[in-house]
Each structure stands twice: as structure tokens, then as C-alpha cells.
Write a protein that holds these residues in place. Structure first.
Motif, PDB file in Angstrom:
ATOM      1  N   ARG A  45      29.194  96.356  99.590  1.00  0.00           N
ATOM      2  CA  ARG A  45      29.375  95.084 100.295  1.00  0.00           C
ATOM      3  C   ARG A  45      28.387  94.039  99.785  1.00  0.00           C
ATOM      4  NH1 ARG A  45      30.419  97.657 104.949  1.00  0.00           N
ATOM      5  NH2 ARG A  45      28.253  97.747 105.566  1.00  0.00           N
ATOM      6  N   ARG A  46      27.205  94.476  99.524  1.00  0.00           N
ATOM      7  CA  ARG A  46      26.142  93.561  99.087  1.00  0.00           C
ATOM      8  C   ARG A  46      26.138  93.380  97.562  1.00  0.00           C
ATOM      9  NH1 ARG A  46      22.528  90.315 102.011  1.00  0.00           N
ATOM     10  NH2 ARG A  46      20.710  90.021 100.721  1.00  0.00           N
ATOM     11  N   PHE A  47      26.441  94.468  96.841  1.00  0.00           N
ATOM     12  CA  PHE A  47      26.390  94.472  95.375  1.00  0.00           C
ATOM     13  C   PHE A  47      27.671  95.094  94.827  1.00  0.00           C
ATOM     14  CE2 PHE A  47      22.107  95.253  97.091  1.00  0.00           C
ATOM     15  CZ  PHE A  47      21.515  94.059  96.734  1.00  0.00           C
ATOM     16  N   PRO A  48      28.628  94.279  94.443  1.00  0.00           N
ATOM     17  CA  PRO A  48      29.926  94.815  94.007  1.00  0.00           C
ATOM     18  C   PRO A  48      29.860  95.631  92.710  1.00  0.00           C
ATOM     19  CG  PRO A  48      29.869  92.423  93.780  1.00  0.00           C
ATOM     20  CD  PRO A  48      28.605  92.830  94.457  1.00  0.00           C
ATOM     21  N   THR A  49      28.792  95.443  91.923  1.00  0.00           N
ATOM     22  CA  THR A  49      28.650  96.186  90.666  1.00  0.00           C
ATOM     23  C   THR A  49      27.204  96.637  90.485  1.00  0.00           C
ATOM     24  OG1 THR A  49      28.089  94.230  89.353  1.00  0.00           O
ATOM     25  CG2 THR A  49      30.457  94.771  89.556  1.00  0.00           C
ATOM     26  N   ARG A  50      27.021  97.587  89.601  1.00  0.00           N
ATOM     27  CA  ARG A  50      25.667  98.040  89.264  1.00  0.00           C
ATOM     28  C   ARG A  50      24.875  96.872  88.680  1.00  0.00           C
ATOM     29  NH1 ARG A  50      26.212 102.960  87.260  1.00  0.00           N
ATOM     30  NH2 ARG A  50      27.316 102.207  85.431  1.00  0.00           N
ATOM     31  N   GLU A  51      25.545  96.023  87.884  1.00  0.00           N
ATOM     32  CA  GLU A  51      24.883  94.870  87.282  1.00  0.00           C
ATOM     33  C   GLU A  51      24.384  93.894  88.349  1.00  0.00           C
ATOM     34  OE1 GLU A  51      27.860  96.140  86.176  1.00  0.00           O
ATOM     35  OE2 GLU A  51      26.851  97.173  84.524  1.00  0.00           O
ATOM     36  N   ALA A  52      25.183  93.717  89.409  1.00  0.00           N
ATOM     37  CA  ALA A  52      24.759  92.836  90.512  1.00  0.00           C
ATOM     38  C   ALA A  52      23.520  93.404  91.204  1.00  0.00           C
ATOM     39  CB  ALA A  52      25.892  92.643  91.506  1.00  0.00           C
ATOM     40  N   LEU A  53      23.500  94.712  91.387  1.00  0.00           N
ATOM     41  CA  LEU A  53      22.329  95.354  91.982  1.00  0.00           C
ATOM     42  C   LEU A  53      21.122  95.207  91.059  1.00  0.00           C
ATOM     43  CD1 LEU A  53      20.806  97.111  94.013  1.00  0.00           C
ATOM     44  CD2 LEU A  53      21.820  99.120  92.915  1.00  0.00           C
ATOM     45  N   LEU A  54      21.327  95.444  89.780  1.00  0.00           N
ATOM     46  CA  LEU A  54      20.239  95.322  88.822  1.00  0.00           C
ATOM     47  C   LEU A  54      19.694  93.895  88.783  1.00  0.00           C
ATOM     48  CD1 LEU A  54      18.639  97.090  86.917  1.00  0.00           C
ATOM     49  CD2 LEU A  54      20.319  96.604  85.142  1.00  0.00           C
ATOM     50  N   THR A  55      20.565  92.918  88.848  1.00  0.00           N
ATOM     51  CA  THR A  55      20.138  91.523  88.886  1.00  0.00           C
ATOM     52  C   THR A  55      19.277  91.258  90.127  1.00  0.00           C
ATOM     53  OG1 THR A  55      22.017  90.737  87.605  1.00  0.00           O
ATOM     54  CG2 THR A  55      20.963  89.126  89.050  1.00  0.00           C
ATOM     55  N   ARG A 103      14.538  95.060  79.234  1.00  0.00           N
ATOM     56  CA  ARG A 103      15.931  95.250  79.661  1.00  0.00           C
ATOM     57  C   ARG A 103      16.366  94.100  80.566  1.00  0.00           C
ATOM     58  NH1 ARG A 103      18.162  99.887  83.645  1.00  0.00           N
ATOM     59  NH2 ARG A 103      20.360  99.407  83.427  1.00  0.00           N
ATOM     60  N   MET A 104      15.462  93.668  81.424  1.00  0.00           N
ATOM     61  CA  MET A 104      15.760  92.565  82.331  1.00  0.00           C
ATOM     62  C   MET A 104      16.114  91.315  81.537  1.00  0.00           C
ATOM     63  SD  MET A 104      13.389  90.893  85.395  1.00  0.00           S
ATOM     64  CE  MET A 104      11.928  91.497  84.669  1.00  0.00           C
ATOM     65  N   MET A 105      15.364  91.052  80.493  1.00  0.00           N
ATOM     66  CA  MET A 105      15.599  89.843  79.691  1.00  0.00           C
ATOM     67  C   MET A 105      16.972  89.906  79.009  1.00  0.00           C
ATOM     68  SD  MET A 105      12.767  87.925  79.836  1.00  0.00           S
ATOM     69  CE  MET A 105      12.214  87.177  78.333  1.00  0.00           C
ATOM     70  N   ARG A 106      17.391  91.098  78.602  1.00  0.00           N
ATOM     71  CA  ARG A 106      18.695  91.241  77.946  1.00  0.00           C
ATOM     72  C   ARG A 106      19.839  91.222  78.953  1.00  0.00           C
ATOM     73  NH1 ARG A 106      15.863  95.404  75.460  1.00  0.00           N
ATOM     74  NH2 ARG A 106      17.009  96.933  76.682  1.00  0.00           N
ATOM     75  N   ALA A 107      19.639  91.874  80.087  1.00  0.00           N
ATOM     76  CA  ALA A 107      20.734  92.087  81.022  1.00  0.00           C
ATOM     77  C   ALA A 107      20.989  90.920  81.976  1.00  0.00           C
ATOM     78  CB  ALA A 107      20.477  93.354  81.841  1.00  0.00           C
ATOM     79  N   ASP A 108      19.974  90.133  82.248  1.00  0.00           N
ATOM     80  CA  ASP A 108      20.098  89.077  83.253  1.00  0.00           C
ATOM     81  C   ASP A 108      19.641  87.741  82.673  1.00  0.00           C
ATOM     82  OD1 ASP A 108      20.203  87.483  85.497  1.00  0.00           O
ATOM     83  OD2 ASP A 108      18.639  88.553  86.589  1.00  0.00           O
ATOM     84  N   PRO A 109      20.587  86.943  82.166  1.00  0.00           N
ATOM     85  CA  PRO A 109      20.217  85.661  81.552  1.00  0.00           C
ATOM     86  C   PRO A 109      19.412  84.748  82.492  1.00  0.00           C
ATOM     87  CG  PRO A 109      22.535  86.143  81.173  1.00  0.00           C
ATOM     88  CD  PRO A 109      22.018  87.184  82.125  1.00  0.00           C
ATOM     89  N   ALA A 110      19.659  84.826  83.779  1.00  0.00           N
ATOM     90  CA  ALA A 110      18.918  83.986  84.729  1.00  0.00           C
ATOM     91  C   ALA A 110      17.460  84.419  84.832  1.00  0.00           C
ATOM     92  CB  ALA A 110      19.579  84.044  86.102  1.00  0.00           C
ATOM     93  N   ALA A 111      17.179  85.669  84.514  1.00  0.00           N
ATOM     94  CA  ALA A 111      15.810  86.167  84.601  1.00  0.00           C
ATOM     95  C   ALA A 111      14.951  85.674  83.436  1.00  0.00           C
ATOM     96  CB  ALA A 111      15.808  87.693  84.635  1.00  0.00           C
ATOM     97  N   ARG A 112      15.581  85.405  82.302  1.00  0.00           N
ATOM     98  CA  ARG A 112      14.822  85.048  81.097  1.00  0.00           C
ATOM     99  C   ARG A 112      13.885  83.851  81.305  1.00  0.00           C
ATOM    100  NH1 ARG A 112      14.505  85.961  75.843  1.00  0.00           N
ATOM    101  NH2 ARG A 112      16.191  87.456  75.809  1.00  0.00           N
ATOM    102  N   PRO A 113      14.356  82.695  81.783  1.00  0.00           N
ATOM    103  CA  PRO A 113      13.420  81.567  81.929  1.00  0.00           C
ATOM    104  C   PRO A 113      12.309  81.843  82.946  1.00  0.00           C
ATOM    105  CG  PRO A 113      15.668  80.905  82.552  1.00  0.00           C
ATOM    106  CD  PRO A 113      15.723  82.313  82.074  1.00  0.00           C
ATOM    107  N   ARG A 114      12.631  82.550  84.015  1.00  0.00           N
ATOM    108  CA  ARG A 114      11.592  82.876  85.001  1.00  0.00           C
ATOM    109  C   ARG A 114      10.555  83.807  84.390  1.00  0.00           C
ATOM    110  NH1 ARG A 114      13.256  85.035  90.618  1.00  0.00           N
ATOM    111  NH2 ARG A 114      11.087  84.514  91.040  1.00  0.00           N
TER     112      ARG A 114
END
Length: 182
Positions: A45-55, A103-114
Motif C-alpha cells: 500500500r505504501r510502496f508499490p515496488t521494491r524500487e519505491a521502498l528503496l527510494t 547504489r543510491m546514486m545510481r538507483a535514485d536520480p532524485a538522491a544524486r543532487p542531495r
């Protein structure tokens, strides 16, 4: 506002997801749910995919690291005080959110600038340690930063019996006496 039990469940899912996905990037959502003690539907319900959870895990790690940097007052506090505060705060963050930042930098583009901004803040602080002391002049910034990162990672991951203040004492002592002014 989130109900207390929902907040506890979310925290359990995020922490468990961080740990299990760090150990095995292919960990299933069902495994994460079971280990967190919640129903699989609660997770989906909160995270429809593993990627959403990882993000969400990545964002939680970045939020925590940012809070630690703010509280350490890297720009304003005396260098030694800021360093100890930072290490004491970041060790529990590293333990709680053991996901690999590369891995975070590769998997989550929004995480890169932060992540880049947090890294730049830490680089500025390490430069300040070299310019104001207590690190020797002439120590390359990249070397000092890599050493600090490695010491923190070692304290957080390889010596889990150390509580954060002990870990900070050890990291700060090792850094300053290993790279300290002669």
C-alpha cells in the motif's frame, strides 16, 4: 498526521528494508514485510515496488545525514567539537541505514543532487579542518576525506559493540593523531 501504529510500521518497514536490501538487493517485499512484522499488503500500500521502498530508504538516510550535519554545526562550531558531534551522530545513521550510497546514486536520480550537496558540505568541513587545524597543512583534501569516511564506516559497521560516543572518540583520536599536526 500519521497514527502512532502506522508510523511504527513505516519505520519498521524502512529499517528492515534498508538492512535486508543492503544484505541482498533482490530481497522480496514479502520477506521484508515478514521480517518487519507487518502484512505484505501494508508494505505494498505504501510502496508499490521494491524500487519505491528503496527510494524511501535512500531519502530517509539522506534526511538523517542532513540532520546530523546541521546539528554538528560544521561551519560554526569549533572544529574539534563539530567533528566529534558529526561522527557521534553519523555512526548511528550508518548503522540504521546500511544501504550503499553508490547504489543510491545510481538507483535514485532524485538522491544524486542531495547526496552531492551533503558531500560538498563535508568536503568544506574537511577543508576547514586543514585550513584551521587540527589536520596538517598539505594533507590532500581527498585523502583526509576518504580517511574520515573509512574510519566512520569501520566504526559503524565493523565495531557495532561501540556506542556512538565511544566510536566518535576512537574515530576522532585516530584521525587527528594519524593526520594531526607534527
Amino acid at each position: 498526521m500519521m497514527r502512532a501504529d502506522a508510523a511504527r510500521n513505516l519505520d519498521a518497514v524502512l529499517r528492515t528494508g534498508a538492512r535486508l536490501l543492503a544484505e541482498d538487493p533482490s530481497a522480496s517485499m514479502a520477506t521484508i514485510a515478514a521480517e518487519a512484522g507487518v502484512d505484505r499488503r501494508t508494505v505494498y500500500r505504501r510502496f508499490p515496488t521494491r524500487e519505491a521502498l528503496l527510494t524511501a530508504v535512500f531519502q530517509a538516510k539522506l534526511d538523517s545525514a542532513e540532520r546530523v550535519m546541521d546539528e554538528a554545526r560544521l561551519e560554526e562550531a569549533p572544529v574539534a567539537v563539530a567533528l566529534h558531534r558529526y561522527v557521534e551522530g553519523i555512526v548511528p545513521v550508518t548503522r540504521r541505514w546500511p544501504v550503499d550510497t553508490r547504489r543510491m546514486m545510481r538507483a535514485d536520480p532524485a538522491a544524486r543532487p542531495r547526496m552531492e550537496e551533503l558531500s560538498a558540505r563535508l568536503d568544506r568541513f574537511v577543508r576547514r579542518m586543514i585550513e584551521e587545524g587540527p589536520l596538517r597543512t598539505g594533507v590532500p583534501l581527498t585523502w583526509a576525506r576518504a580517511t574520515l569516511d573509512h574510519l566512520i564506516d569501520t566504526a559503524a559497521r565493523q565495531t557495532p559493540a561501540l556506542d556512538p560516543p565511544q566510536a566518535a572518540d576512537l574515530v576522532v583520536d585516530t584521525l587527528l593523531n594519524g593526520l594531526g599536526r607534527r
